[in-house]
Write a protein that holds these residues in place. Structure first.
Motif, PDB file in Angstrom:
ATOM      1  N   VAL A 162       0.838  -1.202   0.000  1.00 28.94           N
ATOM      2  CA  VAL A 162       0.000   0.000   0.000  1.00 28.94           C
ATOM      3  C   VAL A 162       0.871   1.249   0.000  1.00 28.94           C
ATOM      4  N   ALA A 163       1.901   1.263   0.826  1.00 28.32           N
ATOM      5  CA  ALA A 163       2.799   2.418   0.884  1.00 28.32           C
ATOM      6  C   ALA A 163       3.517   2.626  -0.439  1.00 28.32           C
ATOM      7  N   SER A 164       3.876   1.543  -1.108  1.00 32.27           N
ATOM      8  CA  SER A 164       4.552   1.653  -2.393  1.00 32.27           C
ATOM      9  C   SER A 164       3.612   2.259  -3.431  1.00 32.27           C
ATOM     10  N   LEU A 165       2.365   1.838  -3.441  1.00 31.00           N
ATOM     11  CA  LEU A 165       1.385   2.405  -4.363  1.00 31.00           C
ATOM     12  C   LEU A 165       1.177   3.894  -4.118  1.00 31.00           C
ATOM     13  N   GLN A 166       1.277   4.301  -2.861  1.00 30.58           N
ATOM     14  CA  GLN A 166       1.069   5.704  -2.508  1.00 30.58           C
ATOM     15  C   GLN A 166       2.289   6.563  -2.813  1.00 30.58           C
ATOM     16  N   ASN A 167       3.357   5.924  -3.254  1.00 28.19           N
ATOM     17  CA  ASN A 167       4.575   6.650  -3.617  1.00 28.19           C
ATOM     18  C   ASN A 167       5.069   6.187  -4.996  1.00 28.19           C
ATOM     19  N   LEU A 168       4.137   6.104  -5.921  1.00 29.00           N
ATOM     20  CA  LEU A 168       4.455   5.563  -7.244  1.00 29.00           C
ATOM     21  C   LEU A 168       5.471   6.393  -8.017  1.00 29.00           C
ATOM     22  N   HIS A 169       5.506   7.694  -7.766  1.00 29.24           N
ATOM     23  CA  HIS A 169       6.477   8.521  -8.485  1.00 29.24           C
ATOM     24  C   HIS A 169       7.905   8.066  -8.184  1.00 29.24           C
ATOM     25  N   GLU A 170       8.146   7.642  -6.934  1.00 27.19           N
ATOM     26  CA  GLU A 170       9.480   7.144  -6.580  1.00 27.19           C
ATOM     27  C   GLU A 170       9.726   5.767  -7.188  1.00 27.19           C
ATOM     28  N   VAL A 171       8.679   4.942  -7.218  1.00 30.46           N
ATOM     29  CA  VAL A 171       8.809   3.627  -7.855  1.00 30.46           C
ATOM     30  C   VAL A 171       9.191   3.804  -9.321  1.00 30.46           C
ATOM     31  N   HIS A 172       8.504   4.716 -10.001  1.00 26.70           N
ATOM     32  CA  HIS A 172       8.774   4.939 -11.422  1.00 26.70           C
ATOM     33  C   HIS A 172      10.174   5.491 -11.655  1.00 26.70           C
ATOM     34  N   GLN A 173      10.661   6.321 -10.745  1.00 30.74           N
ATOM     35  CA  GLN A 173      12.022   6.835 -10.872  1.00 30.74           C
ATOM     36  C   GLN A 173      13.031   5.699 -10.812  1.00 30.74           C
ATOM     37  N   ARG A 174      12.810   4.768  -9.900  1.00 31.40           N
ATOM     38  CA  ARG A 174      13.726   3.636  -9.771  1.00 31.40           C
ATOM     39  C   ARG A 174      13.648   2.718 -10.985  1.00 31.40           C
ATOM     40  N   VAL A 175      12.444   2.515 -11.475  1.00 30.51           N
ATOM     41  CA  VAL A 175      12.284   1.700 -12.677  1.00 30.51           C
ATOM     42  C   VAL A 175      13.020   2.335 -13.850  1.00 30.51           C
ATOM     43  N   GLU A 176      12.923   3.653 -13.965  1.00 32.28           N
ATOM     44  CA  GLU A 176      13.589   4.344 -15.068  1.00 32.28           C
ATOM     45  C   GLU A 176      15.104   4.178 -14.984  1.00 32.28           C
ATOM     46  N   GLU A 177      15.652   4.182 -13.786  1.00 31.80           N
ATOM     47  CA  GLU A 177      17.092   3.947 -13.612  1.00 31.80           C
ATOM     48  C   GLU A 177      17.478   2.572 -14.147  1.00 31.80           C
TER      49      GLU A 177
END
Length: 368
Positions: free
Chosen positions: A269-284
């Motif tokens: 749930v916390a990860s979903l609420q911070n998707l912008h950070e998840v996407h930044q890591r995926v982009e790396e």
């Protein structure tokens, strides 16, 4: 263990291949060891998800039976009815529920058929055969892609489930949306089509599969997703499926109660609420993947176009040899004997070491 014990498993179980998880690296003097064998996210979860897991309370209580809090958050994020989401212990747990629900052995003793590409995710045959169903494999093309025409031709009156893996693990290519749409028009509406999207977030290809659009249009489509890869929560085992009520009404019967722990639910749930950070890591990771693929091409390697967080080396008979040499460089990679080697995109230093090994590998099968 007494090999002469009279205790025997079911025939189907005795004949199963053993799932081979990626092995950890073996230390080598002067080298930092790296595990590139399990397609794990080297950047880990976002800080909020890690904190939520660490702060989870009431561990003496059972978790939510159907991960209701997580499903509500997913429903809001994906804009789908909460009833259309069924969670599981990783996407593999969610897949097991699907197969157990829709494929097995009929009352007359005849095995249902499940069609899937091969090579693809090595757990597919294990899940299918454990359920008592018969797997029907369709070879991927020389470029590691699904042969959708051949898969359509493999459909029989015994077919109950078809699995598509996009991007395909371990070869890497992703399906095109138009191609999947055309394929679905050839599939009878009473056959469940599972679209395994474990690596969805890493796809950057043209005309990527829009899984949500397919699920909304075709009542027999099930999407399979996970928090193990892009979200970096592999150790907590959180996955889920998305499908319409005609499927979920049966699927919930096979779902394991309390399958997602309270710790895992809080982190997801916390990860979903911070998707912008998840996407930044995926982009790396995507940028590193592109760098690695470009370096291999420059070194003369011909590899399938990859849209996951890994690359596939079509080494054939040289696969185990390459894996051994990688191990001597403190790199654990995933070798499939006689077929190829899958290498996860890891930390930059690990990727650099892998690139150097590919540049100097003595025979480089699959190269110009």
């Amino acid at each position: 263990m007494n090999s002469t014990s009279p205790i025997r498993p079911r025939e189907a179980i005795a004949a199963l291949p053993t799932y081979a998880a990626g092995k950890p690296p073996v230390p080598a003097e002067g080298l930092t060891p790296y595990k590139l064998s399990s397609n794990e996210n080297p950047l880990g979860p976002v800080p909020a998800a890690a904190a939520a897991a660490a702060e989870a309370q009431a561990l003496h209580r059972y978790p939510n039976p159907g991960a209701e809090v997580l499903r509500a958050e997913l429903a809001r994020h994906l804009q789908v009815p909460v009833e259309d989401i069924v969670t599981g212990t990783g996407s593999l747990g969610a897949l097991t529920q699907i197969i157990n629900t829709f494929a097995g052995t009929s009352a007359d003793g005849t095995a249902d058929e499940v069609i899937y590409p091969w090579r693809s995710f090595e757990a597919y045959p294990i899940v299918v055969r454990t359920a008592g169903a018969k797997d029907v494999t369709v070879a991927v093309t020389e470029t590691g892609e699904h042969d959708l025409e051949a898969m359509a031709q493999a459909i029989t009156e015994r077919t109950r489930v078809i699995m598509l893996c996009t991007p395909n693990n371990p070869t890497g290519p992703a399906l095109r949306h138009q191609a999947v749409e055309e394929f679905l028009t050839k599939v009878p509406s009473d056959i469940v089509v599972v679209v395994d999207e474990a690596y969805l977030e890493f796809v950057r290809s043209e005309d990527p599969v829009d899984g949500l659009a397919l699920y909304r249009k075709y009542p027999n489509v099930v999407l399979l997703r996970t928090f193990s890869k892009a979200h970096g929560l592999a150790g907590l085992r959180v996955g889920y499926s998305i499908s319409q009520a005609a499927i979920t009404e049966h699927l919930r019967k096979a779902a394991v109660p309390f399958g997602v722990s309270a710790v895992a639910e809080a982190a997801a749930v916390a990860s979903l609420q911070n998707l912008h950070e998840v996407h930044q890591r995926v982009e790396e990771i995507v940028e590193e993947r592109q760098r690695v693929a470009a370096a291999l091409a420059e070194a003369g390697w011909q590899i399938p176009t990859t849209e996951g967080n890994f690359v596939w080396l079509p080494l054939g008979a040289e696969s185990l040899d390459f894996a051994q040499l990688a191990g001597e460089q403190a790199l654990a990679v995933r070798a499939f004997a006689g077929e190829g080697v899958r290498v996860t995109i890891g930390e930059p230093e690990a990727n650099d070491r892998f690139i150097q090994l590919c540049r100097t590998y003595r025979s480089t099968p699959g190269t110009d």
